[in-house]
Motif scaffolding. Structure first.
Motif, short mmCIF file in Angstrom:
data_model
loop_
_atom_site.label_atom_id
_atom_site.label_comp_id
_atom_site.label_asym_id
_atom_site.label_seq_id
_atom_site.Cartn_x
_atom_site.Cartn_y
_atom_site.Cartn_z
N ALA A 371 0.88 -1.27 0.01
CA ALA A 371 0.07 -0.03 -0.05
C ALA A 371 0.80 1.23 0.06
O ALA A 371 0.47 2.24 -0.71
CB ALA A 371 -0.86 -0.05 1.04
N THR A 372 1.70 1.26 0.80
CA THR A 372 2.77 2.50 0.88
C THR A 372 3.38 2.66 -0.35
O THR A 372 3.61 3.79 -0.88
CB THR A 372 3.83 2.34 1.95
OG1 THR A 372 3.08 2.15 3.12
CG2 THR A 372 4.68 3.49 2.18
N ALA A 373 4.04 1.69 -0.90
CA ALA A 373 4.98 1.82 -2.35
C ALA A 373 3.94 2.22 -3.43
O ALA A 373 4.42 3.30 -4.06
CB ALA A 373 5.68 0.46 -2.74
N LEU A 374 2.77 1.78 -3.36
CA LEU A 374 2.15 2.30 -4.63
C LEU A 374 1.28 3.25 -4.50
O LEU A 374 0.67 4.14 -5.34
CB LEU A 374 1.01 1.13 -5.05
CG LEU A 374 1.78 -0.22 -5.41
CD1 LEU A 374 0.50 -1.32 -5.89
CD2 LEU A 374 2.47 -0.15 -6.71
N SER A 375 1.58 4.09 -3.16
CA SER A 375 0.92 5.23 -3.08
C SER A 375 1.82 6.54 -3.76
O SER A 375 1.21 7.47 -3.79
CB SER A 375 0.85 5.52 -1.61
OG SER A 375 1.92 5.74 -1.00
N PHE A 376 3.00 6.14 -4.14
CA PHE A 376 3.85 7.13 -4.61
C PHE A 376 3.73 6.75 -6.14
O PHE A 376 3.94 5.71 -6.79
CB PHE A 376 5.18 6.78 -4.05
CG PHE A 376 5.47 7.15 -2.77
CD1 PHE A 376 5.66 8.42 -2.18
CD2 PHE A 376 5.61 5.93 -1.92
CE1 PHE A 376 5.76 8.78 -0.84
CE2 PHE A 376 5.78 6.30 -0.51
CZ PHE A 376 5.74 7.62 -0.22
N ASP A 377 3.46 7.98 -6.88
CA ASP A 377 3.22 7.88 -8.36
C ASP A 377 4.56 7.24 -8.88
O ASP A 377 4.45 6.49 -10.08
CB ASP A 377 3.22 9.20 -8.72
CG ASP A 377 1.90 9.77 -8.57
OD1 ASP A 377 1.01 9.04 -8.05
OD2 ASP A 377 1.58 11.17 -8.65
N GLY A 378 5.74 7.45 -8.59
CA GLY A 378 7.18 7.10 -9.20
C GLY A 378 7.08 5.59 -9.09
O GLY A 378 7.42 4.92 -9.91
N VAL A 379 6.89 5.26 -7.96
CA VAL A 379 6.89 3.52 -7.73
C VAL A 379 5.69 2.85 -8.39
O VAL A 379 5.97 1.76 -9.09
CB VAL A 379 6.51 3.33 -6.11
CG1 VAL A 379 6.51 1.81 -5.94
CG2 VAL A 379 7.68 3.80 -5.46
N SER A 380 4.41 3.45 -8.40
CA SER A 380 3.37 2.73 -9.21
C SER A 380 3.68 2.83 -10.71
O SER A 380 3.33 1.87 -11.36
CB SER A 380 2.13 3.48 -8.91
OG SER A 380 1.99 4.80 -9.22
N ASP A 381 4.35 3.94 -11.04
CA ASP A 381 4.81 3.90 -12.41
C ASP A 381 5.85 2.84 -12.90
O ASP A 381 5.71 2.03 -13.88
CB ASP A 381 5.41 5.41 -12.91
CG ASP A 381 4.37 6.70 -13.08
OD1 ASP A 381 3.26 6.29 -13.01
OD2 ASP A 381 4.88 7.63 -13.02
N ARG A 382 6.57 2.73 -12.10
CA ARG A 382 7.62 1.60 -12.36
C ARG A 382 7.10 0.13 -12.15
O ARG A 382 7.47 -0.68 -12.83
CB ARG A 382 8.91 1.70 -11.36
CG ARG A 382 9.80 3.00 -11.40
CD ARG A 382 11.00 2.93 -10.76
NE ARG A 382 10.89 2.76 -9.25
CZ ARG A 382 10.78 4.07 -8.63
NH1 ARG A 382 10.74 5.26 -9.09
NH2 ARG A 382 10.66 3.91 -7.22
N ALA A 383 6.12 0.05 -11.16
CA ALA A 383 5.49 -1.16 -11.20
C ALA A 383 4.80 -1.48 -12.47
O ALA A 383 4.54 -2.57 -13.11
CB ALA A 383 4.57 -1.18 -10.24
N ARG A 384 3.94 -0.57 -12.96
CA ARG A 384 3.10 -0.57 -14.14
C ARG A 384 3.94 -1.15 -15.24
O ARG A 384 3.66 -1.72 -16.09
CB ARG A 384 2.38 0.59 -14.26
CG ARG A 384 1.44 0.91 -15.69
CD ARG A 384 0.47 1.78 -15.53
NE ARG A 384 0.93 3.04 -15.65
CZ ARG A 384 1.01 3.85 -14.76
NH1 ARG A 384 0.79 3.74 -13.59
NH2 ARG A 384 1.80 5.07 -14.86
N HIS A 385 4.93 0.08 -15.44
CA HIS A 385 5.91 -0.53 -16.50
C HIS A 385 6.97 -1.94 -16.46
O HIS A 385 7.00 -2.55 -17.45
CB HIS A 385 7.25 0.65 -16.53
CG HIS A 385 6.57 1.95 -17.20
ND1 HIS A 385 7.46 2.91 -17.15
CD2 HIS A 385 5.38 2.66 -17.39
CE1 HIS A 385 6.83 4.11 -17.51
NE2 HIS A 385 5.49 3.62 -17.58
N ALA A 386 6.90 -2.19 -15.12
CA ALA A 386 7.50 -3.61 -15.20
C ALA A 386 6.67 -4.75 -15.48
O ALA A 386 6.95 -5.56 -16.16
CB ALA A 386 8.41 -3.49 -13.77
#
Length: 560
Positions: A371-386
């Protein structure tokens, strides 16, 4: 030789592809596009009617090219968001939209539907899978490999220039070639079923939902035509479970809201044997797909990794086969693709262990971290791209080079990245060579695509450098040059270059390649940037291309 002639110039040397799953079919298609005479065999009597794989990721759709990708999208169900739940709580939602691709989703499509589409594409090209045909003996020759094939009780022995094993986790090619693997298995069974669902617990059909519960994982993922894939973890008992519809109805109890199974067309169970082959090549034998690597189904990237193996390998194998590149070029296949598999095995193994956490403390820690990680736009962008496999690059590859000003680098970033897909169109009007097709189609070709940008400078010397480069590659069947002009006014200044010009009327090319100034960009057939020079330096480009052709990769010379 014009690119259009490749499909009719079939070499007498042949490639044998063993295995007609998604990896083998993709490789056969890509090799045929390069004019290679390919034979593809499979021990099964027909294409898969059931499958574990269920998602085609954005990057795979990109490398397949717009025609085939659009045919697949028309059949499948785009997965646009994924919900991660623990009990009745939605821990995090990952929105798959907004990525710089025409396919901002994971495409829910069963492996059987994907295979049928690839088989039909090959049939139209005149390539047919030889079914009920097994490889029984494989012998390495000085300039090829000898394969003994068995069909309907009879055997025949044929010589091939190269043999590629795309025959799965229990690869016969890998065994006969004496290639070992490093890795291990997981004791837990994974249970799969394709069903039609109803009830208040069924997600919207563009949404996947994963429940991480102490008693196991349950996921609902959309497939084509209203079908859903149920994925759940099962027991650790040694014997394969005998599955029934009642078993999956009980597994649905892991969802806090009722879900009913209205129809079921297939169910299965499997265990994971994680591995990466010690090498992807022994002399004239190569591995791709599950024969080379296998990992947890987390993220739905196994089939996609194999198909991308095929796209990376095909152009290198085609150039080597004709003697237009040294066998050392094939070294870059393993050098680029094996680290991808190693990272994927490692990351999915860690993720699977986190998903299966059962102690209250471990569950709380996992949920909080997600929850904490995906609340940050940069982290969610990297997760989505991965997840969509858009962040992969070959920037450390020995066959990638760039020149920016006086800085010459080889085998280090930032190029080697994927070529981002473009949504614009080239200009209309003669004598501009490219008129109506979308930009993605312009560079979807079985060759390296060289783009020469005039940028803001638009100097006489710049156009002369472009003219020199275009003339030099004109007769090379493996590279095709386009001059990208910022506006129609530049057509007059470009002179005879207008015959291979693209007028970038909406600046799609310029924005995508950050090409406001004069530069040269080479896009490989697998859609990755292999070379960049700012400004255009013909000798530097010449030396890099000679290195590709010869297989001798070093920092290009300083010549201009």
């Amino acid at each position: 030789m014009p690119i259009a002639d490749w499909s009719t110039r079939m070499t007498e040397q042949r490639v044998l592809v063993v295995g007609a799953g998604p990896t083998g079919l993709t490789l056969a298609r890509q090799l045929h596009r390069h004019g290679v005479d390919v034979t593809i065999v499979d021990a099964a009597p027909g294409p898969a009617e059931q499958s574990r794989a269920l998602a085609v990721q954005a990057r795979t759709l990109e490398v397949l090219g717009p025609r085939l990708a659009n045919a697949l999208v028309a059949q499948g169900q785009p997965l646009r968001r994924a919900e991660i739940c623990s009990g009745s709580d939605v821990v995090a939602t990952l929105d798959l939209g907004g990525t710089p691709t025409p396919y901002p989703f994971a495409l829910g499509l069963s492996q059987s539907a994907l295979e049928r589409t690839l088989i039909e594409d090959l049939r139209v090209r005149g390539v047919h899978v030889l079914r009920d045909t097994s490889l029984t003996v494989l012998e390495q020759l000085e300039r090829g490999a000898r394969a003994t094939l068995s069909h309907d009780g009879a055997t025949r022995t044929e010589d091939f220039a190269w043999v590629v094993g795309a025959d799965g986790v229990h690869s016969t090619v890998r065994r006969l070639a004496g290639i070992s693997t490093a890795g291990g298995g997981q004791d837990r069974w994974w249970l799969l079923a394709d069903t039609r669902l109803s009830g208040p617990g069924v997600p919207a059909h563009d949404t996947g939902r994963v429940f991480l519960n102490p008693d196991g994982v349950l996921a609902y993922l959309p497939l084509e035509q209203g079908w859903w894939r149920i994925i759940a973890t099962g027991s650790t008992e040694p014997g394969r479970p005998e599955l029934s519809l009642a078993d999956f109805e009980r597994l649905n109890e892991r969802s806090p809201r009722p879900v009913s199974i209205d129809e079921q067309r297939w169910m299965s169970a499997f265990r994971i044997r994680e591995h990466v082959a010690d090498t992807y090549r022994v002399h004239r034998v190569l591995l791709a797909g599950d024969a080379a690597h296998a990992h947890s189904p987390l993220g739905g990237q196994g089939m996609n990794t194999g198909m991308q193996d095929a796209c990376n390998l095909a152009w290198k194998l085609a150039m080597t086969l004709r003697g237009d590149a040294g066998p050392a070029l094939l070294d870059s296949y393993e050098a680029e693709r094996r680290p991808v598999a190693q990272r994927l095995v490692s990351s999915t193994s860690r993720g699977t262990r986190a998903m299966l956490a059962s102690s209250p403390w471990a569950v709380w820690l996992r949920n909080r971290a997600i929850a904490t990680a995906l609340s940050f736009d940069g982290v969610s962008d990297r997760a989505r791209h991965a997840l969509e496999m858009l962040s992969l690059s070959y920037e450390d590859s020995a066959i990638v080079a760039q020149l920016r000003g006086d800085e010459r680098t080889h085998g280090e970033g930032p190029d080697g990245r994927r070529r981002r897909e473009l949504r614009g169109a080239a200009s209309a009007g003669q004598p501009v060579r490219v008129t109506e097709p979308p930009v993605a189609e312009i560079i979807d070709r079985p060759a390296h695509t060289l783009l020469l940008f005039d940028g803001r400078e638009k100097t006489r010397d710049g156009y002369q450098r472009m003219r020199s480069v275009v003339a030099e590659v004109a007769s090379d069947p493996y590279i095709e040059a386009f001059v990208v002009l910022a506006d129609t006014a530049a057509l007059g200044r470009a002179g005879d270059l207008a015959q291979c010009a693209i007028v970038d009327v909406d600046r799609s090319f310029t924005r995508t390649f950050d090409a406001d100034t004069e530069c040269a960009v080479v896009i490989r057939p697998d859609g990755y940037i292999g070379y960049r020079s700012d400004p255009i330096v013909p000798q530097h480009l010449r030396d890099w291309w000679a290195g590709i052709r010869s297989g001798t990769h070093g920092i290009p010379s300083d010549g201009s």
